[in-house]
Design a protein around this motif. Structure first.
Motif, PDB file in Angstrom:
ATOM      1  N   ARG A 154      80.665 115.324 -56.051  1.00 30.14           N
ATOM      2  CA  ARG A 154      79.823 114.862 -56.844  1.00 30.14           C
ATOM      3  C   ARG A 154      78.904 113.727 -56.579  1.00 30.14           C
ATOM      4  N   LYS A 180      78.200 112.836 -53.673  1.00 28.20           N
ATOM      5  CA  LYS A 180      77.332 113.193 -52.497  1.00 28.20           C
ATOM      6  C   LYS A 180      75.998 113.885 -53.046  1.00 28.20           C
ATOM      7  N   GLY A 181      75.964 114.365 -54.522  1.00 30.57           N
ATOM      8  CA  GLY A 181      74.808 114.631 -55.089  1.00 30.57           C
ATOM      9  C   GLY A 181      75.036 116.441 -55.047  1.00 30.57           C
ATOM     10  N   LEU A 182      76.162 116.914 -55.097  1.00 30.40           N
ATOM     11  CA  LEU A 182      76.246 118.398 -54.961  1.00 30.40           C
ATOM     12  C   LEU A 182      76.132 118.935 -56.484  1.00 30.40           C
ATOM     13  N   ASP A 194      76.840 120.925 -59.683  1.00 29.64           N
ATOM     14  CA  ASP A 194      78.287 121.352 -60.288  1.00 29.64           C
ATOM     15  C   ASP A 194      78.915 122.633 -59.926  1.00 29.64           C
ATOM     16  N   GLU A 231      80.455 116.311 -65.889  1.00 28.51           N
ATOM     17  CA  GLU A 231      79.554 115.061 -66.217  1.00 28.51           C
ATOM     18  C   GLU A 231      78.882 115.524 -67.598  1.00 28.51           C
ATOM     19  N   TRP A 288      68.914 115.611 -64.159  1.00 30.42           N
ATOM     20  CA  TRP A 288      69.881 115.919 -63.142  1.00 30.42           C
ATOM     21  C   TRP A 288      69.582 115.975 -61.756  1.00 30.42           C
ATOM     22  N   GLY A 289      68.473 116.748 -61.786  1.00 28.54           N
ATOM     23  CA  GLY A 289      67.918 117.144 -60.234  1.00 28.54           C
ATOM     24  C   GLY A 289      67.832 115.835 -59.546  1.00 28.54           C
ATOM     25  N   ARG A 341      70.867 113.894 -58.741  1.00 23.35           N
ATOM     26  CA  ARG A 341      71.532 114.635 -57.542  1.00 23.35           C
ATOM     27  C   ARG A 341      70.979 114.115 -56.219  1.00 23.35           C
ATOM     28  N   ARG A 370      73.582 121.986 -67.296  1.00 24.18           N
ATOM     29  CA  ARG A 370      73.972 120.957 -66.359  1.00 24.18           C
ATOM     30  C   ARG A 370      72.679 120.454 -65.907  1.00 24.18           C
ATOM     31  N   GLU A 371      71.547 121.035 -65.827  1.00 29.60           N
ATOM     32  CA  GLU A 371      70.425 120.523 -65.046  1.00 29.60           C
ATOM     33  C   GLU A 371      69.701 119.663 -66.149  1.00 29.60           C
TER      34      GLU A 371
END
Ligand code: ATP
Ligand code: ATP
Ligand code: MG
Ligand code: MG
Lengths: 346, 296, 363, 576, 345
Positions: A250, A252-254, A256, C5, C103-104, C107, D575-576
């Motif tokens: 996570r 690493k920015g992957l 979910d 999360e 979120w984007g 990431r 999630r986004e």
């Protein structure tokens, strides 16, 4: 029992420990050889058990076979001779062992055909039923188990788990009977029993027909079995969820979903796959009930009919076949596991 | 307060803590409630069901009377109230479930602990035997055993107990190995404790939670197995058990005759009890198994 | 740890005053970070208002006892905390607030902006994937590199951390602890982040390996303009490696300052006790004189009133039970949270720029 | 000629639910009822039974004569009968069939008892068959032996393993066996060249359905046209169902139990461990008086049975015997108790009587676990006998265990039941002293009964094959002895309960007519005479329901898939 | 706090309380593949009232040696001597020794059975050896008090999870003290404790030695710890003790290149350039010939050994085992011997 516990037992004890070979032998060969040897010894033990366990079954099969019908004493004698029942036990055992080695399981008392033929005839339908059921149950179980584990405690987890456990708690034969009443005769959607309708010709029609007959037995089987896979998968996803490498993934920015798919699921699958294999062996004997209820012409109903007489050669042979399938599946699991888990490979 | 009394207070408090944790699990509580209800009904059955209600010759109802006043779940072929039968059946089914689970857990625990503790060749031999038993298909094995022995409830208990123990043995052995790897075992040995000391004082208390949860789960399995054996015609015909009722209903052709009240209640009872035990077992496991508990 | 999360429960608070906005020279600025865990029906305040910042290329060491909230801070920096955690405060990574990022974006920032080397390399690597693939993964995700290109980068990275190229095809279990930690470091470097967070990178490693890894980290970080946040419980290690040191106790930073100064002469009694716990071999003062602190590490769930260090403090004063001291300047470039450094007239009122270590530096 | 290759569509098919699979297609081996029923359809026998009266009527044999000593029987074989492959059927085929059975042990497996007493069989010419007996035999008009085609069978080496499953099977009956899916179905097609009226249905299908409920459900769904062996509850339920006709026939079987009067061999050697008190006739009769047969009829059979009188079921009124009022051992626990009190069976403290010999009356009762009616009766018996101070240990066991107990004489009460043929010779014979074992364990009867008078009467009826009335009287006397001795106790004659779809079968012959049964007839009448209903189309091709059902499954699967995808999309979204 | 001069042991020629004599422990791999010589010839003596520190990097066999001293693993050669008498391995003999020699483990959390109360954990040793006696409670209380848990009654009924790490380790120590042992073997007794708590436990060990004359073998990888409490230190490398002597001798003036390297990597060491040994800890299944350290030896690599003319011997000649007695500093290094002999000669 919840699937988790079955899960606990699953991973082959020896499988998890990397084995080192003796000098000179490739470790993989050694591992393979060891597994195969163990399996063979188990098989032998099963064969011996089968012989003695069913020898002590009370009741004279010949008498049971002929009860209520007019037979002369001579005929009874002749039948005993036919079946080799007049021989002393050690002789019978020797014959039995020799027979087993050549896949000759003797003559069925009731059908008067070689048991091997009967098994050959019946194994297809059983594999079809058990195979389809297992594939569906496994897919369903894995998907639902993953979801439930990943979202532990959510409404969906609770509902899915609740449904699975409820179905799991229902006696399969009872469920089958209910389905027959509700869907087959009540709603008339499916045939009540058997594997095919007489008089259906043509490959496609036959396939369709068999498929139609399969729906209810497969549904019963899946309903009762998938909970196991689901609970195993769920708990193994839960186990993996605590792992730090998921935090790494996570971090690493992957996404979910990618973390789940690429990291959590492959790891969680390891114990699950073994368990599915181990279960496969059991499923074959588990279909006894379902085949009986739905008159599916497979090994299960053969066993049931053999037990009623009792038709010793059938029961004995099937005992070996059922136990053998567990052994073979265990062996496969042992062989497949190292392919999946690099930690076990040496 | 004496030390013993204090210890008792503390133990009670610890138990209360477990109870509280258990109470936090809704599934477990629901399961427990259902079990308590059924258990009570089973225990109290002789108080409100008189012998006549179960007698074939004395029963007062009509043949296959549908549910109605006096017979909330209808009657069977002999005019007995199905409700009475189901309540009475709980006695046998629960007894079989508990005793069979007990037999298998006792056997499994003994073998698991010994195999795990001793390791080496004795442990290996024990595990080989276990593995080999585990390979034998439980249903087939139980059927064979039930067929070999005289037909009785005891037979069923033994057949189930004897076939279910390998699972327990494996679980217990795994747990034993885990416990044996913990340093306090080494400490106990360094203190001079022998095998018996280590197994009884250290390993056993630490595998007991697992065993307890396992037992609970096994009860569910045993009840299902009892029903299955009865369904296959291997039950004890002299007693009223849930599986036996289903079997009788089936031989009477109840399903296809629309006599659902003969067939459905025992099945539902089995499912309810099995589910309740499973829920309780899972909840217990969550409470007693700290590894799972941590994650909550 | 629960990996799920969640978006932060509360939006990041508006900056207290515009002047506090970080300049472009701060690669990380943490402001009033608080984290509490919901557990067992209650809230555990694991981190209680931590503020610090980090200039590009500098190294900050965070020391403290087990459970004082070090890892929680580290995870909060990239919003990796479990769902049960409630976060407040601000974490500005190159001027962007991590806590209310989409979120984007988050990431994208993860690993490319800041990467983490976890303590348990054993468990931080996926056991069933090849090391090379795991190192390549962030490259593929962030760099959009072609697989072949990623491969060559992986080999390069491995060589930088002193692992032969063929190790790329190994699985984690085939590596020793030190090698795994190297692989982790290689992975952390993969996307050339501006910040590396090293959470106890050497605990559980052997002394010799520990020295190897520390030296490696030192080599890799220096001269690349990468800033580093290193977490450890071993003050001596941090003093050796880092420019500045922060000592945490019970969810707070209790002392901050230049590494050597803090290690040599801590102003907070806890910092002093911690540095005394690592004796200097050959120093006659510590010969046959192990030193420690009496009492138990604090339980974040039930902290005492006043100074949370009070129950264990060897130099406890009356005021300690009344005042919960905040960080206060305690010498050049240093702050400490102890009544001893608080000006006597200062009671409970927080100093200006509360909890902002950076505000008090450079006096 | 081969059977008309019935085109799948449009042919009238009669589907029969069968609860057993066939054991063999070889008439020499087949022993199961399903198999012998099918052989009835596929092969002709020397004689047949009248569909209405059950009397022997000509079959392959048009007529027959007997020598005066009754040892030589000459049958005239029908001229012009052919095998289904077109070959003529002659006396030679019949002679070969019998001779083979006499000479080859394998061939004697199923029907050897019919020829055990044969001296020789010869085909005098194509239409004359001569059988010479060693002793007179009453069953010469009831030789239930399928005549097989010599030209096909003479080359078979080992009759004990020849399965005769080359389809179509060459036969001579109204139907030809054309296909067999093991454990699923057997298909027969009408033999258009049959010398009697060819059947009305083009095709018969026997579908194997072991579950009784499944059979009934299949009947309801129209998957099968005929179901036999209904339980009383099912019969009741089906009675009200549209398009379904329930046929209740007086049963061919009796159900009862035997009491162990002391097991002994023909030489009088005693063995086993039967309860000694049971040698006392008074006790045995008291037991009978304690049992309420009407209650059994009601609770066990739901009224679909008849409380039994004599040994031969009421269906065979020629031989059926009922006790008169003075003889009857009717249900009367008080009388039974009185009988026992008088005979010196004192009640012990726990209510269990003790025999004058000092043995408590604790009896074992063996019940077949595969027969639900026996199981239920057993439970009733336990309660009823408790009323007269007899404690019964109810042992519901596998048939094999039960026969072991019987053969070793280690039982007290044991359940039994026999299907009685139109000619009761066999079931009577098993209670002669000659049926006692020659040595322990070689029993061929089901009771250790031996009575001089009975034996004398048995011989008498055997010789009276040409005096039907006299024979009937003798048979009745024998039943009286059995009744009086109360060793062989008959409780009920259960009805045969069957049902068929009247929208598929317009009419069907029962035997005897009226009041007879359809399944398991002596003869092939039911199926050869059944008339299709106008719009019968059962069992043809894939039913539209198959498509509907599969459609439903696909829909459910799709729905599930969409649900899962949506869930996933949703979770990904938040999630986004 | 005692001064150095008070430290007993060392110079006394009395029979050591506990000693390893030529001790070797080998572990055979499961399938008989490779033998790990975890302890490969160790002579080590612990005199009465002496604290000996056994230091070395991970996997060098420290714990194995400690466990062998208690008879928890059987040596493949050599013997363990308790008061000069060889250790017997019959259950009864072992039990006797284990009454008088106690083990304290690294991880107090793991070493306490989570289902036993403090009282039970402490009383366990007594119960094993003398059963439940009337004065048990008294002894338990005394042991807890000696371990610094006062008042002991407050702790009797606590479970380990209700204690802090330092308290747990004290309980473990109390469990050892309750049997009034002569020697305590402490295997990394503070490794899992927080830095600030560590000092307390070490002080306790020192105090026990000072007040009760308890001898101790402290196994550690932390040189600072040895410096903190030990009288004598033994440095172990790959199953062998390569250098022994008083703590001052060994840590302040290390002679073996390995000891030197270990000291040089201490963060706070004044060493100008840490000598970081390359590679992973060595593998006891493959012990190199000659001096077992030669493959990693910086002295050999730098050519200093060559210069001293011992390079060949380093590669081919085993410098041998060191005598266990603490009388004099010893080192197993060709180069050190040559190097020291040179200026003298
Ligand atoms: N998921 C969680 N749920 C509840 N409490 C937690 C959780 N994670 C950590 N804590 C608590 O928060 C506090 C701080 O934990 P953290 O892991 O940050 O400490 P740490 O300083 O990193 O300690 P260590 O040196 O042991 O790694 C501890 O008291 C811990 O018990
Ligand atoms: N039971 C065992 N079976 C096989 N090998 C073992 C066993 N116990 C220890 N070893 C091996 O023996 C060597 C020495 O182990 P030991 O535990 O004594 O080291 P140590 O010095 O205590 O290390 P650490 O500082 O990591 O505790 C190691 O290489 C280890 O792998
Ligand atoms: Mg941490
Ligand atoms: Mg160690």
């Amino acid at each position: 029992m919840a699937a988790t516990e079955k899960a606990g037992t699953g991973r082959p004890a020896a499988g998890t420990r990397p084995r080192r070979g003796r000098p000179g032998l490739h470790p993989a060969v050694r591992y393979l050889g060891g597994r195969v040897l163990t399996a063979l010894v188990s098989l032998l033990a099963v064969m011996v058990t089968s012989f003695f366990l069913f020898r002590v079954l009370p009741g004279d099969p010949v008498a049971a076979l002929t009860q209520g019908r007019s037979v002369s004493v001579d005929q009874l004698e002749a039948m005993r001779r036919d079946f080799g029942l007049d021989q002393p036990l050690p002789q019978q055992f020797a014959d039995y062992c020799l027979g087993m080695l050549t896949l000759d399981f003797g003559m069925s008392y009731q059908y008067r055909v070689p048991v091997a033929d009967l098994i050959a005839e019946r194994i297809g339908p059983t594999l079809l039923l058990a195979g389809t059921g297992t594939v569906i149950a496994a897919i369903l179980g894995l998907v639902l188990g993953t979801r439930a584990g990943w979202r532990r405690g959510s409404l969906m987890d609770r509902v899915d788990t609740g449904v699975a456990l409820t179905l799991w708690s229902v006696p399969s034969f009872w469920l089958g009977l209910l389905l027959i009443v509700l869907l087959a005769s009540g709603a008339g959607l499916f045939p009540t029993s058997g594997m095919s309708s007489p008089g259906v010709e043509g490959a496609f029609a036959v396939a369709l027909d068999v498929g139609h007959h399969m729906v209810l037995p497969v549904a019963t089987m899946v309903a009762v079995v998938y909970a196991q896979y689901m609970m195993i998968m769920r708990s193994s996803v839960l186990d993996e969820m605590g792992s730090d490498y998921l935090t790494t993934a996570r971090a690493k920015g992957l996404r979910d979903s990618v973390v789940l798919r690429r990291h959590a699921v492959p790891n969680a699958l390891l114990p699950t796959v073994t368990l599915i294999f181990l279960n496969l062996g059991r499923v074959v004997s588990g279909v006894i009930l379902i085949e009986t209820v739905f008159a599916w012409p497979g090994l299960g109903s053969l066993f049931y009919s053999g037990l009623r007489v009792p038709d010793l050669p059938i029961v004995q042979a099937l005992f070996v076949v059922f136990a053998g399938s567990v052994i073979v599946m265990n062996l496969l699991a042992d062989l497949v596991y190292p392919l999946l888990d690099p930690r076990v490979r040496t | 307060m004496s030390r013993a009394a204090l210890a008792w207070t503390r133990r009670r408090r610890a138990l209360a803590g477990y109870a509280r944790a258990f109470a936090g699990n809704r599934g477990g509580m629901a399961g427990l409630a259902v079990l308590a209800l059924i258990g009570l009904a089973a225990l109290a059955a002789p108080l409100f069901i008189d012998a006549d209600a179960l007698s074939l010759t004395e029963a007062e109802g009509g043949r296959f009377q549908p549910p109605g006043p006096g017979y909330p779940l209808g009657t069977d072929a002999f005019g007995r109230s199905v409700l009475d039968l189901v309540v009475w059946g709980a006695r046998i089914s629960l007894t079989v479930g508990f005793l069979a689970a007990f037999v298998s857990v006792a056997l499994g625990t003994l073998i698991g602990v010994v195999a795990g503790h001793f390791g080496g060749w004795p442990g290996n031999v024990l595990m080989r035997v276990t593995d080999w038993f585990a390979v034998l298909p439980a249903l087939v094995m139980a059927v064979a055993l039930a067929a070999v022995m005289t037909r009785s409830t005891l037979t069923i208990i033994i057949a189930i107990g004897v076939t279910a123990w390998p699972t327990t043995a494996r679980v217990v052995r795994a747990q034993t190995l885990a416990v044996e790897a913990r340093p306090f075992i080494e400490r106990a040995r360094a203190l001079g404790g022998g095998h018996a000391h280590v197994m009884l004082r250290h390993v056993l208390p630490n595998v007991l939670p697992v065993v307890l949860a396992q037992t609970t789960l096994l009860v569910a399995e045993a009840i299902l197995m009892e029903a299955t054996l009865a369904f296959l015609g291997l039950g004890d015909p002299g007693t009223v058990s849930w599986g036996g009722i289903i079997q009788e209903a089936r031989t009477a052709g109840a399903i296809s005759s629309g006599i659902w009240w003969y067939m459905i209640p025992p099945g539902v009872a089995i499912a309810a009890v099995a589910l309740s035990f499973t829920m309780c077992g899972r909840a217990l496991e969550g409470v007693l198994n700290p590894r799972l508990r941590e994650r909550r | 740890m629960n990996p799920t999360e969640h978006p932060p429960d509360t939006p990041a608070p508006e900056p207290a005053d515009a002047a506090a906005r970080p300049g472009p020279d701060r690669c990380l600025e943490v402001d009033g970070l608080s984290v509490s865990y919901r557990a067992g029906g209650g809230e555990i305040p694991a981190v209680r208002g931590v503020s610090f910042d980090l200039e590009p290329g500098s190294k900050l060491g965070v020391a403290g006892e087990s459970g004082c909230g070090k890892s929680t801070v580290a995870l909060a920096l990239l919003r990796l905390l479990p769902r049960s955690a409630r976060i407040s405060g601000r974490v500005l990574l190159d001027g962007e607030d991590v806590l209310d990022m989409r979120w984007g974006r988050l990431r994208a920032v993860r690993w490319a902006g800041a990467s983490i080397v976890f303590q348990g390399a054993m468990h931080s690597l996926n056991p069933v994937q090849r090391v090379g693939d795991q190192i390549a993964e962030p490259l593929l995700v962030h760099g959009g590199a072609a697989p072949a290109q990623a491969r060559s980068q992986v080999v390069e990275l491995l060589e930088q951390v002193g692992l032969p190229a063929w190790r790329e095809r190994s699985y984690p279990h085939e590596l020793s602890g030190g090698q795994r930690q190297r692989a982790m470091i290689a992975m952390a470097l993969a996307c050339r982040p501006r910040l590396i967070i090293a959470d106890e990178p050497t605990t559980a490693l052997d002394v010799m390996i520990q020295a190897q890894i520390l030296r490696l980290i030192d080599e890799l970080v220096t001269g690349r303009d990468i800033s580093m946040l290193m977490i450890s419980h071993d003050l001596s290690v941090l003093a050796e490696t880092c420019d500045r040191l922060a000592v945490m106790y019970a969810g707070r930073i209790v002392e901050e300052g230049p590494a050597d100064a803090v290690f040599a002469a801590a102003r907070h009694p806890y910092g002093a006790a911690l540095s005394a716990a690592f004796p200097r071999v050959g120093d006659p003062a510590s010969r046959r004189a192990p030193r420690g602190l009496p009492g138990d590490p604090p339980d974040p769930a039930e902290l005492p009133s006043g100074c949370s260090f009070r129950p264990r403090c060897p130099e406890v004063q009356e005021r300690c039970s009344e005042v919960d001291p905040v960080l206060w300047p305690a010498g050049p470039g240093r702050t400490a949270a102890c009544v001893q450094v608080l000006p006597p007239e200062q009671d409970t009122r927080p100093p200006p720029g509360r909890d902002r270590a950076s505000e008090t530096t450079g006096e | 000629a081969p059977p008309a290759a019935a085109e799948a569509e449009g042919a009238d098919t009669l589907t029969i639910a069968a609860s057993q699979p066939v054991d063999s297609f070889s008439p020499f081996l087949a022993q199961r009822l399903i198999s012998t029923s099918i052989h009835r359809l596929a092969y002709d026998y020397l004689t047949n039974y009248d569909p209405r009266t059950n009397e022997p009527i000509p079959g392959l044999a048009e007529s027959w004569t007997t020598s005066d000593d009754g040892l030589t029987w000459t049958y005239t074989i029908r001229d012009g009968a052919t095998w289904s492959d077109g070959e003529p059927l002659t006396a030679e085929d019949a002679a070969w069939t019998f001779t083979t059975m006499m000479e080859d042990e394998g061939a004697a497996t199923a029907n050897g008892n019919f020829v055990a007493n044969f001296e020789s069989v010869e085909a005098v010419d194509a239409t004359t068959l001569k059988i010479t007996l060693k002793e007179p035999q009453a069953t010469m008009l009831a030789l239930d032996v399928p005549i097989v085609p010599k030209h096909i069978w003479k080359d078979v080496g080992d009759y004990s393993s020849f399965d005769n499953d080359e389809f179509p099977v060459v036969g001579s009956g109204p139907f030809v066996i054309t296909g067999h899916k093991p454990n699923q179905s057997i298909t027969l097609e009408a033999n258009e060249d049959y010398w009697r009226d060819p059947p009305k249905f083009d095709r018969l299908v026997f579908r194997y359905m072991p579950e009784r409920d499944a059979q009934v459900e299949a009947l309801r769904a129209g998957e099968v046209s005929f179901v036999s062996g209904l339980t009383p509850a099912q019969a009741d339920a089906l009675k009200g169902t549209e398009n379904i006709t329930v046929n209740t026939a007086s049963g061919k079987r009796f159900q009862g139990f035997t009491i162990n009067p002391g097991a002994r061999t023909q030489d009088g050697e005693e063995f086993g461990d039967g309860h000694p008190a049971l040698e006392d006739r008074v006790l045995r009769r008291a037991i009978m008086r304690a049992i309420d047969k009407d209650e059994i009829v009601e609770s066990v059979y739901g009224g679909y049975a008849e409380a039994a009188g004599g040994y031969v079921p009421a269906r065979y009124d020629t031989y059926h015997w009922t006790p008169d009022a003075s003889q009857r051992l009717d249900f009367d626990p008080d009388a039974a108790n009185e009988m026992l009190d008088e005979a010196g069976y004192e009640r012990g403290g726990n209510g269990v009587r003790v025999s004058p010999g000092g043995d408590p009356l604790k009896l074992r009762m063996h019940v077949h676990n595969d027969r639900p009616d026996y199981v239920a009766m057993g439970k009733l018996l336990v309660e009823r006998l408790a009323d007269i101070g007899i404690e019964v240990d109810n042992r519901t066991v596998d048939p094999g265990v039960l026969s072991d107990a019987l053969y070793s004489g280690e039982y007290d009460l044991i359940f039994t039941g026999w299907t009685v043929n139109p000619d009761p010779d066999y079931v009577l014979g098993i209670h002669t002293c000659g049926a006692l074992p020659t040595e322990p364990g070689t029993m061929r009867s089901d009771a250790y009964f031996c009575d001089k008078d009975y034996d004398r009467l048995y011989e008498q009826q055997l010789a009276a094959y040409d005096d039907p009335e006299g024979r009937a009287a003798t048979v009745k006397k024998m039943q009286e002895i059995l009744y009086e001795e109360a060793v062989v106790n008959v409780l009920t004659y259960a009805d045969t309960l069957e049902a068929y779809r009247s929208d598929q079968i317009a009419s069907i012959q029962v035997q005897p007519d009226p009041g007879g049964n359809i399944w398991g007839q002596d003869g092939h009448w039911s199926w050869s005479s059944a008339v299709p209903a106008a719009d019968s189309r059962a069992g043809a091709a894939v039913s539209p329901w198959a498509l509907a059902g599969l459609g439903a499954v696909v829909l459910v699967a799709l729905g599930g898939g969409v649900y899962l995808l949506r869930r996933r999309a949703a979770t990904a979204g938040d999630r986004e | 706090m005692s001064s150095e001069a008070d430290a007993p042991g060392g110079t006394e020629a009395a029979v050591p309380v506990l000693a390893a004599e030529g001790l070797e422990v080998a572990f055979t791999g499961r399938t008989g593949r490779s033998t790990a010589r975890a302890v490969d010839g160790v002579d080590l003596e612990i005199g009465a009232g002496e604290i000996v520190a056994l230091v070395g990097e991970s996997g060098c066999g420290k714990s194995t040696l400690a466990r062998a001293l208690l008879g928890l693993v059987r040596p493949s050669a050599g013997r363990v001597a308790f008061h000069g008498l060889g250790l017997g391995y019959r259950p009864r003999e072992l039990k006797e020794v284990r009454r008088r020699v106690q083990l304290v483990l690294q991880d107090p959390t793991g070493a306490l059975n989570p289902r036993h109360t403090v009282y039970e954990a402490v009383a366990e040793g007594r119960r094993i050896h003398s059963g439940s006696t009337a004065d048990e409670e008294e002894h338990v209380a005394k042991a807890l008090a000696r371990a610094g848990l006062r008042p002991p009654e407050r702790f009797f009924l606590r479970y380990p999870h209700e204690l802090s790490g330092g308290q747990r380790q004290r309980v473990a120590i109390a469990g050892a003290l309750v049997l009034q042992p002569e020697v305590i073997v402490a295997d990394e007794p503070v490794a899992s404790l927080d830095a600030s708590v560590r000092g307390e436990i070490l002080q306790l060990l020192l105090r026990l030695r000072d007040d009760h004359g308890l001898a101790a073998l402290v196994v550690t990888h932390d040189l600072g710890l040895a410096w903190n409490i030990a009288d004598r230190a033994a440095v172990m490398y790959l199953g062998r003790v390569v250098e022994t002597g008083t703590v001052e001798e060994v840590l302040a003036a290390p002679r073996h290149p390995y000891t030197q390297a270990l000291l040089s990597v201490l963060p706070e060491s004044g060493a100008a350039e840490p000598q970081i040994l390359a590679g992973e800890p060595p593998d006891p299944t493959r012990i190199p010939g000659g001096c077992r350290f030669h493959v990693r030896c910086p002295v050999l690599a730098s050519g200093a050994a060559q210069a001293a003319g011992v390079a060949e011997r380093c590669r081919s000649e085993d410098p041998g085992m060191l005598g266990g007695s603490g009388a004099a500093a010893q080192v197993a290094c060709h180069w050190a011997h040559a190097h020291e002999a040179e200026p003298a000669g």
